[in-house]
Every structure is written in structure tokens, then in C-alpha cells.
Scaffold this motif. Structure first.
Motif, mmCIF file in Angstrom:
data_model
loop_
_atom_site.group_PDB
_atom_site.id
_atom_site.type_symbol
_atom_site.label_atom_id
_atom_site.label_comp_id
_atom_site.label_asym_id
_atom_site.label_seq_id
_atom_site.Cartn_x
_atom_site.Cartn_y
_atom_site.Cartn_z
ATOM 1 N N UNK A 1 0.841 -1.192 0.000
ATOM 2 C CA UNK A 1 0.000 0.000 0.000
ATOM 3 C C UNK A 1 0.880 1.246 0.000
ATOM 4 N N UNK A 2 2.007 1.196 0.708
ATOM 5 C CA UNK A 2 2.940 2.325 0.627
ATOM 6 C C UNK A 2 3.471 2.447 -0.791
ATOM 7 N N UNK A 3 3.765 1.298 -1.384
ATOM 8 C CA UNK A 3 4.251 1.324 -2.764
ATOM 9 C C UNK A 3 3.249 1.956 -3.704
ATOM 10 N N UNK A 4 1.979 1.597 -3.538
ATOM 11 C CA UNK A 4 0.949 2.191 -4.401
ATOM 12 C C UNK A 4 0.826 3.686 -4.151
ATOM 13 N N UNK A 5 0.934 4.033 -2.873
ATOM 14 C CA UNK A 5 0.814 5.456 -2.530
ATOM 15 C C UNK A 5 1.900 6.262 -3.236
ATOM 16 N N UNK A 6 3.119 5.766 -3.170
ATOM 17 C CA UNK A 6 4.214 6.518 -3.780
ATOM 18 C C UNK A 6 4.111 6.451 -5.301
ATOM 19 N N UNK A 7 3.591 5.327 -5.770
ATOM 20 C CA UNK A 7 3.344 5.213 -7.214
ATOM 21 C C UNK A 7 2.386 6.304 -7.654
ATOM 22 N N UNK A 8 1.351 6.524 -6.833
ATOM 23 C CA UNK A 8 0.400 7.557 -7.184
ATOM 24 C C UNK A 8 1.019 8.928 -7.110
ATOM 25 N N UNK A 9 2.066 9.028 -6.324
ATOM 26 C CA UNK A 9 2.790 10.293 -6.258
ATOM 27 C C UNK A 9 3.716 10.436 -7.460
ATOM 28 N N UNK A 10 3.802 9.391 -8.271
ATOM 29 C CA UNK A 10 4.553 9.524 -9.510
ATOM 30 C C UNK A 10 5.971 9.023 -9.449
ATOM 31 N N UNK A 11 6.254 8.055 -8.593
ATOM 32 C CA UNK A 11 7.635 7.604 -8.458
ATOM 33 C C UNK A 11 7.963 6.470 -9.416
ATOM 34 N N UNK A 12 7.298 6.406 -10.521
ATOM 35 C CA UNK A 12 7.551 5.417 -11.565
ATOM 36 C C UNK A 12 7.731 4.007 -11.020
ATOM 37 N N UNK A 13 7.084 3.728 -9.920
ATOM 38 C CA UNK A 13 6.975 2.355 -9.484
ATOM 39 C C UNK A 13 8.122 1.773 -8.689
ATOM 40 N N UNK A 14 9.139 2.557 -8.394
ATOM 41 C CA UNK A 14 10.277 1.952 -7.701
ATOM 42 C C UNK A 14 9.907 1.402 -6.322
ATOM 43 N N UNK A 15 9.286 2.186 -5.439
ATOM 44 C CA UNK A 15 8.947 1.600 -4.129
ATOM 45 C C UNK A 15 7.962 0.451 -4.276
ATOM 46 N N UNK A 16 7.067 0.569 -5.249
ATOM 47 C CA UNK A 16 6.100 -0.509 -5.451
ATOM 48 C C UNK A 16 6.820 -1.790 -5.848
ATOM 49 N N UNK A 17 7.839 -1.657 -6.685
ATOM 50 C CA UNK A 17 8.561 -2.851 -7.103
ATOM 51 C C UNK A 17 9.324 -3.454 -5.934
ATOM 52 N N UNK A 18 9.875 -2.610 -5.078
ATOM 53 C CA UNK A 18 10.571 -3.150 -3.906
ATOM 54 C C UNK A 18 9.577 -3.875 -3.007
ATOM 55 N N UNK A 19 8.392 -3.248 -2.841
ATOM 56 C CA UNK A 19 7.373 -3.876 -2.007
ATOM 57 C C UNK A 19 6.960 -5.207 -2.611
ATOM 58 N N UNK A 20 6.816 -5.222 -3.920
ATOM 59 C CA UNK A 20 6.377 -6.460 -4.558
ATOM 60 C C UNK A 20 7.465 -7.520 -4.519
ATOM 61 N N UNK A 21 8.707 -7.082 -4.521
ATOM 62 C CA UNK A 21 9.801 -8.044 -4.393
ATOM 63 C C UNK A 21 9.695 -8.769 -3.069
ATOM 64 N N UNK A 22 9.455 -8.032 -1.972
ATOM 65 C CA UNK A 22 9.325 -8.668 -0.665
ATOM 66 C C UNK A 22 8.028 -9.462 -0.597
ATOM 67 N N UNK A 23 6.979 -8.887 -1.188
ATOM 68 C CA UNK A 23 5.686 -9.566 -1.167
ATOM 69 C C UNK A 23 5.801 -10.916 -1.859
ATOM 70 N N UNK A 24 6.574 -10.942 -2.927
ATOM 71 C CA UNK A 24 6.790 -12.173 -3.666
ATOM 72 C C UNK A 24 7.322 -13.259 -2.741
ATOM 73 N N UNK A 25 8.276 -12.877 -1.903
ATOM 74 C CA UNK A 25 8.867 -13.881 -1.019
ATOM 75 C C UNK A 25 7.858 -14.343 0.028
ATOM 76 N N UNK A 26 7.043 -13.392 0.507
ATOM 77 C CA UNK A 26 6.026 -13.773 1.489
ATOM 78 C C UNK A 26 4.963 -14.646 0.819
#
Lengths: 414, 185, 219, 401
Positions: free
Chosen positions: A159-184
Motif C-alpha cells: 500500500x505504501x508502494x501504491x501510494x508513492x506510485x500515485x505520487x509519480x515515483x515510476x513504481x520503484x517503491x512498489x517494485x521493492x514492495x512487490x519483491x518482498x511480497x513475492x517472497x512472502x
């Protein structure tokens, strides 16, 4: 900025006791500013001084998290009126639940908030257990805590990743979040057989036991999680642009939050210390030591930081649970899942889902199906105050604020 | 006078006419921009680089945008239903003719002052194709440096006065805008 | 305050940029068609029907009890019970499915059918590349498409299959013991049949009427 | 010995001037009267061919770089290492249907991308890409560059207005407001260089920087005013080219795609091209003004052909653009404007003063200390004031127990 000051000054009426002298402001607030209806036109606050531009954001807008629509009236870029329109993803969840056996509803709960299927499972299982007076074995309780906290962690990260994505960060935090989410999610898949639609918990325990190898893997993963939170914090928490965008934006006053029934990180970011894990101590949460982070201003930044800090607390709970988990069965051996008929009565089971209070209300008439099946979805109820948070802000902030609410449309529309 | 001059002149005049005659105000503004661009090209055709580039920078980069914004902000972007000619077109025409007469008179009157031999402007057909340091006699070609020296030397006082005036206008505009905003609140 | 937060963020992304070249923890991408991850043992996609022995029609464990059809949350299973009964491996007459269809465009892979099945007859497959050109007929699996041998089940879910096999072998032994105590010739013949089945690599299906300690009581 | 040395020198000379020599050789086939015009056409063709090729390369590099920043692999399916991806993209955008909305103003809608791309291409005319490698070496080169840059705003407005789409119009308004605001800062940030070099001609500006002391170059970035000017220039150009964190006009989370929402197919590709060309062009100009253009970073490396240095500097700044895009969220419109008018503009004005001081204080360490001190103090004061005015800052959190 004078607006934000008056907001934060008015932020009183909370059990922890805040700045003295702010309480009277709450009582003096005019009736017209209290929340009455979500679709009411603009409050007294913003006034259009030009031609209004009506923009329908959604249902196919890139940042509405699915099929959600906001009818926005803009004066320049300032929001004068905002009407959230739900229901595009309505799937008749509650009525389906009334037509099916208790067991058959379980997989449907996965699909409410599809980011946190295990939390949903738990809430439903809790409600049925209350209804039937069912006990849960110790090991199953631990497994539930572990899975729920892993869910919370990945939900907050995304959700933080999406929030920052909406702020226009071209998905970097979202990708990091999804990387960890992938492992979980790998952990989830190994244990439950599915990554998102886990369908794992049962009233009376859990479907399968976790092997020692799985627990070892989970321990290793959990040990790596604080590093990820650190990375997130370094990347985002002190970023000037992020602070400039988030601080003072979308302020939710605690009294409005309480009146509107807002729960979860949203409520805590407004400074109200209400966490069902502490209040109810459902499951075995009162055995773990963890803290509940509280926000000061109730703005987007506080919501972001409260989620970040909650991720740290989740890791703490996970570490304790993974250390203390006892051996034993994960399912009450006397329980019959098929042809399950609880005695007539009603029950409300609620948990602190990652997005807020998720409750299932069930009435049994003694038959194999619930007579009434009702979900209290945190996403929907947290979304009802969207207009109050958005008025007077710009379109860019609307996107940000709706992102900070952390909604999943599967749960909003059910 | 070369073919290029006539082409550019035709473009400019066409842009100007379109700006007057088109119905849609935004189209008019864009046509005006074409006229500005034509003027800039004329300047460049005369080897007046500074004037030409300043024309583009100020008129196309700023004035045209300003005009367009003004049109959009004053709800003027809708196409008028009636004709484009105003009822007072006769007055307008008279005024335009008078201005044209004065300008024409000024041009014709200043013509004898020009040195007869110095018509090297044809050498530089277009600024884009100017080869570095062409062997053109430096008759009326004014370099940027010369303009700069003139502005900072002989004409420094007018320059400063204009600067003060513009600053005052800017501050005035800001104050007017702020006043309105407070009233709106 | 003066841009150091931005610089910190830039340092973090730079670390990830270089880290993704060296660390598998960072670059978690699996390039799917070329690289494949073995599915987890617990993985579940769509159900299939298990049969014992060589002949899928004879060895099908399903007795068309229709419990899964009733319990299936999205109602994607359709079963037509046979009018006649055929003897199963112990000679006990059981119904069998004339038609057994699963619409996998409706199925939501919840595994409820597997959980409620008292005969270990339906299990979850792990095959997931099921695209087809026909979105109606192609996704409606019939009995022939659904039936898969026990060996396949063992291959995709070794632990689960071993448990099931052990349980069923135990029941077989019980059934044999029961059969031995009965002294009449007919029962003896049946026991012979059962013994040949047991000697087969695939132990026979369990009997619903027999009690299985934990499985049965759970339901 | 001297023979080999002179041979080596001629090799170096030839490789440095290879494009100039190539042009002369090609032109020599034509009659003398046509030669100047043919030379110009050849140069224009080279620019029009080279930079779109660079654009193609950059799109794939950007996607791969961004991918790596985000722990992904990036495109790697089309061709070796995915290098043919832009070809696939190009074919796709060429073969796509060109959709013009029914209510759109088709003429303006059609002209907008053309005006944009032409205006951006014009800017390359004055940027020296190597020793003697400049299309037009005009006296008012910098002025020409900015004049062309100013014309792009109109194209963006045309695109947004003619689409008759609310998102497009909002995006265009944002873009134009942003570009006008930052253009002021952009111009002022480059004035310091003009003050020092004493010329608006970009070749002369490079020549002024192409000197070495103890093997180190006299690039303007290595002076206090130069560094400040460069940073201001970088900020302003990032905003001018609508790149993250100033990519509000096309902020997809708010405005879908901004002013090119209603463009498809090749017209969209032209916008895309225009944006990247603008990026190359401002990078090239920045390198020219502050990073010594085509001059080598150390005196012992002067044997490397000058155009290699120019293009390495250009690609380096493109990489920084990508890096920033991968890291930063975007600002809000009012914050963007505040930043332009309340921080960047005052800093550039102060920088003018500092540059004047530098010029008139003469050689010596005093000017270093004074100029640096003025700039640092101004930065700190303005940074703190800005943060305090907006009540920004890190927060601490309490816990309910």
C-alpha cells in the motif's frame, strides 16, 4: 497552510489526551461541518470563484485502484465537490454467503480484500467459531498470528508502494514492495497451496499443518524483513518531495474519524489509539508484546509512517510467534466441517485486518447456511470520508489521499 | 528583394489576416503566432539576429501563450455563432487605415536617409544558412555585442527606466491578483 | 531538509541498481517460459479424479456420492450418477459417475471438493498451462480429461499421496483381516481379488464405511 | 621518431575531425556552387538521423536502467539484450490506427506534434558536438537556442487544447505554466556563463572552457557560481523537459497522460520523440555551458576525439535523468511553482551577483571563499525558510501502550 493549522488545532477528543485547550474547539464546531451524508455537496469550506470543471475520475482511471469512480468538481485544480461512486465490482458476496454452507463461504472471503486473504479467513473463522462456541488449538492460533502478520506486512508494504506510485515515483517503491511480497507469497503458497486465494483457515483451526522446514523458512524470511523496512525508510521517509507532498494533505480529524467509524491505520494516524489486537486481544494477541504507533496530524504522511512503523511491529510479533510456536494439532479433531450446523444464535467476529476493523456478522437459524451473513469491510467505511479529506485540495492530492486510504475494490464493493 | 522576402511577407500577411478573420479565437491567436513568426523571419532575413530571436522568444514564447491563456481564462474559447465582423467595423477600418498611413509615411520619409550602396541583406538569405563569418561588408548588420554595448552604455538610462516600469507593473499585477484572491476567501 | 533525503533515496536506488546485477535476493525475476520453478507440493490449480490400476474406468475411486457437487462454492461440478452399480475392488457394489464434468472457467481452485471427498477420489492438479482456443467447450473438462492415475498423484503431491496410500493400505489390511475371519467361499474369493489388487503397485481405494481415524472424524 | 609522432598526431586529428572530413569529402563530388547548400543539407540530415537513433537507444536503455533500479530485468526479448525493442515499438506505433477524436480540432491536432518536433530539432543547430562540429556557429547561438525552446510551449498548448479532452487541457495548462516559469530560471542560470565567456556563441563558450591548469580543465562547473548555475540549470531543464520529478503535465496517476492523452500511433510517437530530443538537446547545452562541451576532462586525454567526450557527457546526463526518474515522486503544481519562483529564481539572481563578484575580484583564493560562502548561506537560509514556511520536516511518532 493556515488551513492545516486550524485542522491540527482542532484535532482533539481522543483518549490519549492532546494539547490542552484544543478540546473546546471540537465542541464549538458548527453542526454543518459534522459528517452527515457522504454524497452531500460541498461543505462551507471551499467556494468556487470560477467555472467548475466536472471530471469523472474513473472507473477506468489509472489511480483508482480498480473500478472506482470519483465525480470531482474542480475549480481550476481545486476540488470543490467529490462524490465517490462505488459498486462497479459488486459480486453479491453477502447474499452468496447466505445461500451456502459455512465451509463454502470460506474461499469467497479470500476474494474480499484479495491482498489479505488470510486476514479475511481469520475474521470469518472467528465469527463462525464464536457462533458455534468452537475452540481452536494452540498451534493453529500461532499459525494464524504468523500468517496474519505476514499478510499485514505485505499489505502495508504494497500500500505504501501504491501510494508513492500515485505520487509519480515510476513504481520503484512498489517494485521493492512487490519483491518482498513475492517472497512472502512464496511462503503462503508453500503452506496453503495458493499465493493470494489462500483459503487456509477453518473454523476450529487451520487446514494443514506447517512443516518444520516451512517454519525455518519463515524464520529466515522474517529475519530479512527489518532490512527491507530500513531500505524503504531510507528511500522514502525523509525524502523532501514526499514530505512536501504528504504533510498537511488530507487531514482527517480524530473526531470525524471516530464518528465515521474509520478504523485501522487511518484512525491511528489521526491519533486515536484503537487497535483491535489490543482492545479485543482476539486469538492470542495478548501474549505478544508490541506497540501501536500513533500519528499526530492525521495527514497522508502520518498514514504512510504509521503503516511503516506497523510493519516493524509486525516483524516483532512474527519473531515472537515463530519462536514460541508449540507442537500439537492444528485442527480440533472433533469438528465436522461438512454438514456444520451451529446452534441458532448470532455472532460478530472482528479482527484488526491490515486495512482496519474487518468484521463478519452471522446469524444462524440452526441450518447449514447462515441466516444472515454480513461483512463490515474496512475499505468501504474508510472510504466514506474521502470527500471530507479532499475538499480544497488539488486533483493530485485527491489521488494521493485516496491512495492513502488503502482500499481494495473487492472489499469496497463486495 | 528576393523571393524569400516575398514568401515570408506573404506568410506574415496571411497570418495577420487569419488572426483577424477567423471565427475561433484560439485559432486567431495561433494565426497571430504565425504572423509573429513571419516577422521574426523578416528580421532574420535582414540579418538582424538579435531582433529576430528576441521576437521569437518574447512574442512566440511568451506573448502568444499569454494571449492564449487570456482567451481560455475569459471564457472566450467558444466559437461565436454570428459573423466575425463587428458592427463598428467602419471605425476600426478607419483607425487601421490611419495607422497604416502614418507608418507608411514614416517609412517613405526615412528611405532617402539610407545609404544607397548598402544593400547586402540579400547575401544572407536565411539565418540558418549563414556560414561562420561570411565576407559580408558590415554595413547595417548589428551584432548582439553592439546592441549589448549600446544598451549598457549610451542607453543605460532608458533601459533602467523601462526595467523599473516593468517591475512596478509586475508588482502591481501581483498586488491586484492577491487582492482578488483575498476577496474570494 | 536540504535535499539530503533525496540524496539518500538516490543512494538507495543506486544500490538496488547495482545489487540487481549481483544479488538473487534483489533480482527475483524468473524468466518464465525458459526458466521454471517447480511447483510447491501444496500447489493447487484445478481438480482431477484419481484412479487406481491401468483401466481408468474400472479403477476410478469416485463413487458419485455428489458431496463435492453440493459443497462446491461456485457450483462448477456436474455429476450424473450411474443407474447400475459396479463392484469395486473389494467386490462391494458402488455407483460410479456416468458423467463428471468440471467447468474450470468457473472453478476457483479452492480445494473444498478435495477436503469434503470421503473417498480420496478428487485431488488438486498442479498443471497450470491450460490455455485453449475454445473458451466454452475447451474449459469444460469431462471424465476422460479429468481421470488421472494414482502414479500421477504420487508424482505431483508425494507427501499427500504417501499419506493416502498408507492409510489405504492399512484399510486394505483391515478389510483383508475381516475377509479372512469370514470363512465362506464367496468372501474368500473376494479376498483373493483384494489380495491381487494389493499386490498391484497401486493400493486400492479406501472404503467409505470403514472409519479412518483422523480424516473421518474431522468431517 | 618525429615521423611516428606526426603520424600519430594526424591519426588523432583525423579521428577528431572525422565527420567534418567526411562531409567535405562527400560534398567535393558536387559542383562548387552547390557545395555550401549541400553541406548544410548533409549536416541537417546527420542530425535528423542521429538523434532519433539515439532516442531509440535511450528508450531501451531507460527501460533497462529503470528496470534494474526497480530490481527487474527490463526488456530483453526483441533482439540481443532487447536492443531491437525500439524497432518493435516503432513498427507498432507506425502501424497503429491514428485516432483523432470526433470533436477535436483536427488541423491543430495534426500540427501540434510537428511543431514540437521541428522546434526541438532546431535547437541542435547551434550546439557544438565536437571541435568544428557545429551546424551553424552564430553569434547569438544561445539566444537562438532559447528562442526555439520557447516555441515548444505553443505546440504543447496546441496539443492539449485541440484534443477537446479535460485531461489534455489540464495537462497542457500545467505544462505551459510550468515551462514558462522555469524558462525564466533557465535563461537566468545560463546568463552567468555568458557573463564569464563574454559571448552568446556556444563555440566561444566551449573554447573559453577548453584550457587546463595542472591537467585539470577550466570547466565552469568547477567554480562556485558555475556549480550553482549548473544545479539551477539542471533543475530548470528537468522541469522544461517534463521529466520526473517535474513530470506533472503527464502525471499518469492524475491526468492519465496529460496533453497527449488523445494522441495515438505515430503522432504519439512524435511527442515521445520530441520529449527525448528535448532531453538530448538540454543535456548537450548543459554540457556545453558548464561541462566544457567537447573538451576532455583531463589534459592527458585530449587525444580522444572531441565528439566522444560530448556524447559521453550527454549520455551521462541522460543517465542522471533516468536515475532521478527511478527515485523521486513528483511534486504538486503549486509546490512546483513555489519552487520555481521562490527558490530557483532567487538563487539564479543571486548567482548573477556572485558571478559578477567573481569577475571583478580578480585571481586569488578570496573570491573562492566569498562566493562559496554567499551561495551556501543563501541555500541554507532559503532551504530552511522554505521548509519552515510549509511546516515540512521529519516527524517523530509516539505509541499507544
Amino acid at each position: 497552510m493556515s488551513e492545516s493549522q486550524s485542522h491540527s488545532a482542532a484535532a482533539g477528543e481522543n483518549p490519549e489526551g492532546r494539547k490542552p485547550g484544543s478540546q473546546n474547539l471540537v465542541s464549538q464546531r458548527p453542526e454543518s461541518q459534522k459528517l452527515e451524508g457522504w454524497n452531500r455537496p460541498a461543505r462551507t469550506e471551499p467556494e468556487a470563484d470560477g467555472q467548475l470543471l466536472e471530471v469523472s475520475m474513473g472507473p477506468h482511471h489509472p489511480s483508482t485502484h480498480g473500478v472506482f469512480r470519483m465525480d470531482v468538481a474542480l475549480d481550476g485544480e481545486r476540488v470543490i465537490r467529490l462524490r465517490p461512486v462505488f459498486g462497479y465490482l459488486h459480486r453479491n458476496h453477502e447474499k452468496l454467503g447466505e445461500g451456502q454452507s459455512y465451509l463454502s463461504s470460506m474461499p469467497y472471503t479470500d476474494r474480499l480484500d484479495y491482498f489479505c486473504s488470510l486476514s479475511n479467513n481469520w475474521a470469518y473463522a472467528l465469527a463462525v467459531e464464536k457462533l458455534a462456541g468452537q475452540q481452536v488449538p494452540e498451534r493453529a492460533e500461532y499459525l494464524r498470528v504468523i500468517l496474519a502478520e505476514l499478510t499485514r506486512f505485505q499489505n502495508h508494504a504494497s500500500s505504501i508502494g501504491f501510494l508513492i506510485q500515485e505520487m509519480g515515483a515510476s513504481g520503484t517503491p512498489l517494485m521493492y514492495a512487490f519483491r518482498e511480497r513475492e517472497k512472502i507469497l512464496d511462503l503462503f503458497e508453500e503452506l496453503t497451496g495458493a499465493r493470494m486465494m489462500c483459503n487456509y483457515m477453518r473454523f476450529g483451526g487451520c487446514r494443514v499443518d506447517a512443516s518444520p522446514a516451512w517454519l525455518e523458512k519463515a524464520r529466515a524470511r522474517v529475519a530479512a524483513l527489518p532490512g527491507f523496512v530500513d531500505e524503504f525508510e531510507r528511500l522514502l521517509a525523509t525524502n523532501e518531495i514526499l514530505m512536501a507532498r504528504c504533510q498537511g494533505v488530507g487531514i482527517l480529524r480524530p473526531e470525524l474519524a471516530v464518528n465515521a467509524g474509520v478504523t485501522g491505520p487511518m484512525l491511528r494516524a489521526s491519533g486515536v489509539g484503537y487497535d483491535i489486537r489490543k482492545v479485543d486481544g482476539y486469538g492470542i494477541y495478548n501474549r505478544f508484546s508490541f506497540r501501536v504507533p500513533l500519528g499526530e496530524h492525521g495527514d497522508v504522511y502520518d498514514r504512510f509512517m504509521v503503516r511503516l512503523l506497523e510493519m516493524r511491529e509486525s516483524v516483532k510479533i512474527l519473531e515472537q510467534a515463530l519462536k514460541e510456536i508449540p507442537a500439537g494439532p492444528v485442527m480440533d479433531p472433533r469438528l465436522k466441517l461438512r454438514n456444520f450446523r451451529p446452534k441458532p444464535g448470532e455472532a460478530y467476529g472482528r479482527i484488526e485486518a491490515p486495512k482496519g476493523e474487518l468484521g463478519f456478522y452471522l446469524i444462524s437459524d440452526g441450518g447449514p447456511n447462515p441466516y444472515r451473513y454480513r461483512v463490515r469491510p474496512p475499505s468501504l467505511i474508510n472510504l466514506t470520508i474521502l470527500e471530507d479529506m479532499c475538499l480544497g485540495h488539488s486533483v493530485a492530492d485527491v489521488v494521493l489521499i485516496s491512495g492513502s486510504v488503502d482500499i481494495v475494490l473487492g472489499e469496497v464493493d463486495r | 528583394m528576393s523571393l524569400i522576402f516575398y514568401l515570408i511577407a506573404a506568410l506574415t500577411v496571411a497570418g495577420g489576416l487569419a488572426a483577424v478573420l477567423l471565427k475561433n479565437t484560439v485559432h486567431c491567436a495561433l494565426a497571430l503566432t504565425v504572423a509573429f513568426a513571419g516577422l521574426a523571419l523578416l528580421f532574420l532575413n535582414l540579418d538582424a539576429q538579435f531582433a529576430g530571436f528576441a521576437q521569437i522568444l518574447v512574442y512566440i514564447g511568451a506573448v502568444a501563450i499569454l494571449v492564449v491563456f487570456a482567451i481560455l481564462l475569459t471564457k472566450g474559447s467558444e466559437t461565436p455563432q454570428g459573423g466575425v465582423f463587428s458592427r463598428t467595423w467602419l471605425v476600426g477600418l478607419t483607425a487601421a487605415a490611419a495607422v497604416f498611413a502614418v507608418l507608411g509615411w514614416a517609412v517613405i520619409a526615412s528611405a532617402p536617409l539610407l545609404p544607397k550602396a548598402a544593400t547586402p541583406a540579400t547575401a544572407a538569405t536565411s539565418a540558418m544558412v549563414v556560414t561562420p563569418a561570411p565576407a559580408v561588408p558590415p554595413a547595417p548588420a548589428v551584432t548582439v555585442e553592439q546592441i549589448g554595448r549600446a544598451l549598457a552604455g549610451r542607453y543605460v538610462l532608458p533601459l533602467e527606466i523601462v526595467a523599473v516600469l516593468l517591475t512596478a507593473a509586475l508588482i502591481g499585477a501581483v498586488i491586484v491578483a492577491m487582492h482578488e484572491k483575498e476577496e474570494a476567501k | 531538509m536540504f535535499g539530503e533525503g533525496i540524496l539518500k533515496g538516490l543512494a538507495e536506488t543506486a544500490r538496488n541498481f547495482f545489487g540487481s546485477f549481483v544479488s538473487a535476493e534483489r533480482l527475483t525475476t524468473v524468466e518464465y517460459p525458459e526458466q521454471r520453478i517447480a511447483p510447491f507440493e501444496a500447489a493447487r490449480v484445478f481438480p482431477f479424479l484419481v484412479y487406481d490400476g491401468e483401466d481408468w474406468l474400472a479403477g476410478l475411486r469416485c463413487v458419485a456420492c455428489q458431496i463435492c457437487e453440493k459443497e462446491c462454492p461456485p457450483q462448477c461440478i456436474f455429476i450424473e450418477k450411474s443407474k447400475d452399480k459396479k463392484p469395486d475392488f473389494v467386490g462391494k457394489p458402488q455407483s460410479y459417475p456416468m458423467r463428471f464434468e468440471i467447468d474450470i472457467s468457473v472453478c476457483m481452485s479452492c480445494q473444498i471438493c478435495v477436503e469434503v471427498c470421503p473417498f480420496e477420489a478428487i485431488k488438486m492438479d498442479t498443471a497450470f498451462e491450460l490455455s485453449t482456443g475454445d473458451r466454452f467447450g475447451g474449459l469444460l473438462l469431462n471424465l476422460t480429461q479429468l481421470a488421472k492415475p494414482n502414479a500421477y498423484y504420487r508424482q505431483i503431491h508425494p507427501t499427500g499421496a504417501a499419506e493416502v496410500d498408507a492409510r489405504m493400505a492399512e484399510e486394505m489390511a483391515k478389510a483383508e483381516a475381516k475377509a479372512k475371519t469370514a470363512t465362506d467361499a464367496a468372501a474368500k474369493a473376494a479376498a483373493d481379488a483384494a489380495a491381487t489388487k494389493a499386490a498391484d503397485a497401486t493400493p486400492a481405494a479406501g472404503d467409505a464405511s470403514q472409519s479412518r481415524p483422523d480424516e473421518e472424524s474431522r468431517r | 621518431m618525429t615521423a611516428t609522432a606526426s603520424f600519430a598526431r594526424s591519426i588523432i586529428e583525423t579521428s577528431d575531425q572525422i565527420f567534418v572530413l567526411l562531409k567535405q569529402w562527400l560534398v567535393s563530388f558536387l559542383p562548387a556552387a552547390w557545395q555550401p547548400a549541400a553541406g548544410v543539407v548533409l549536416c541537417v540530415a546527420a542530425i535528423v538521423g542521429l538523434f532519433p537513433a539515439l532516442f531509440a537507444l535511450t528508450t531501451v536503455l531507460e527501460r533497462k536502467g529503470l528496470g534494474r533500479i526497480q530490481n527487474r530485468i527490463g526488456p530483453n526479448r526483441v533482439g540481443p539484450l532487447g536492443l531491437l525493442q525500439p524497432l518493435a515499438d516503432g513498427i507498432k506505433s507506425l502501424t497503429k490506427e491514428d485516432i483523432v477524436p470526433a470533436r477535436a480540432d483536427w488541423a491543430v491536432h495534426f500540427l501540434a506534434p510537428l511543431v514540437l518536433v521541428v522546434a526541438v530539432f532546431m535547437g541542435f543547430a547551434v550546439v557544438p558536438m565536437g571541435r568544428n562540429l557545429v551546424l551553424v556557429d552564430m553569434d547569438a547561438g544561445l539566444l537562438f537556442y532559447f528562442a526555439m525552446g520557447a516555441s515548444t510551449e505553443l505546440a504543447i498548448f496546441m496539443a492539449g487544447w485541440s484534443s477537446r479532452n479535460k485531461y489534455s487541457l489540464l495537462g497542457a495548462m500545467r505544462a505551459v505554466a510550468q515551462m514558462i516559469s522555469y524558462e525564466v530560471a533557465l535563461l537566468l542560470s545560463t546568463v552567468v556563463v555568458v557573463m564569464m565567456a563574454g559571448s552568446l556563441s556556444l563555440t566561444k563558450i566551449v573554447a573559453a572552457q577548453n584550457q587546463y591548469t595542472w591537467g585539470l580543465p577550466h570547466w565552469y562547473i568547477f567554480t562556485p557560481w558555475g556549480l550553482a548555475g549548473f544545479l539551477m540549470y539542471a533543475i530548470a531543464t528537468t522541469a522544461e523537459t517534463n521529466r520526473s520529478p517535474f513530470d506533472l503535465p503527464e502525471g499518469e496517476s492524475e491526468l492519465v497522460a496529460g496533453y497527449h492523452t488523445e494522441y495515438s500511433g505515430f503522432k504519439f510517437a512524435l511527442f515521445f520523440l520530441g520529449e527525448y530530443l528535448a532531453m538530448f538537446s538540454v543535456s548537450g547545452l548543459g554540457a556545453t555551458l558548464f561541462l566544457g562541451g567537447w573538451s576532455a576532462p583531463f589534459s592527458f586525454l585530449t587525444w580522444v576525439p572531441s565528439w566522444i567526450w560530448f556524447f559521453s557527457k550527454l549520455m551521462l546526463s541522460i543517465f542522471v535523468f533516468i536515475w532521478l526518474r527511478g527515485t523521486l515522486p513528483r511534486l504538486r503544481q503549486d509546490q512546483l511553482m513555489n519552487f520555481a519562483w521562490k527558490f530557483v529564481l532567487p538563487m539564479t539572481l543571486l548567482n548573477l551577483l556572485v558571478a559578477g563578484l567573481w569577475r571583478f575580484m580578480g585571481e586569488g583564493w578570496e573570491r573562492w571563499v566569498l562566493c562559496t560562502a554567499i551561495l551556501v548561506v543563501a541555500y541554507v537560509v532559503m532551504g530552511r525558510m522554505g521548509m519552515r514556511r510549509e511546516h515540512f520536516g521529519p516527524r517523530s511518532y509516539r505509541y499507544a501502550e
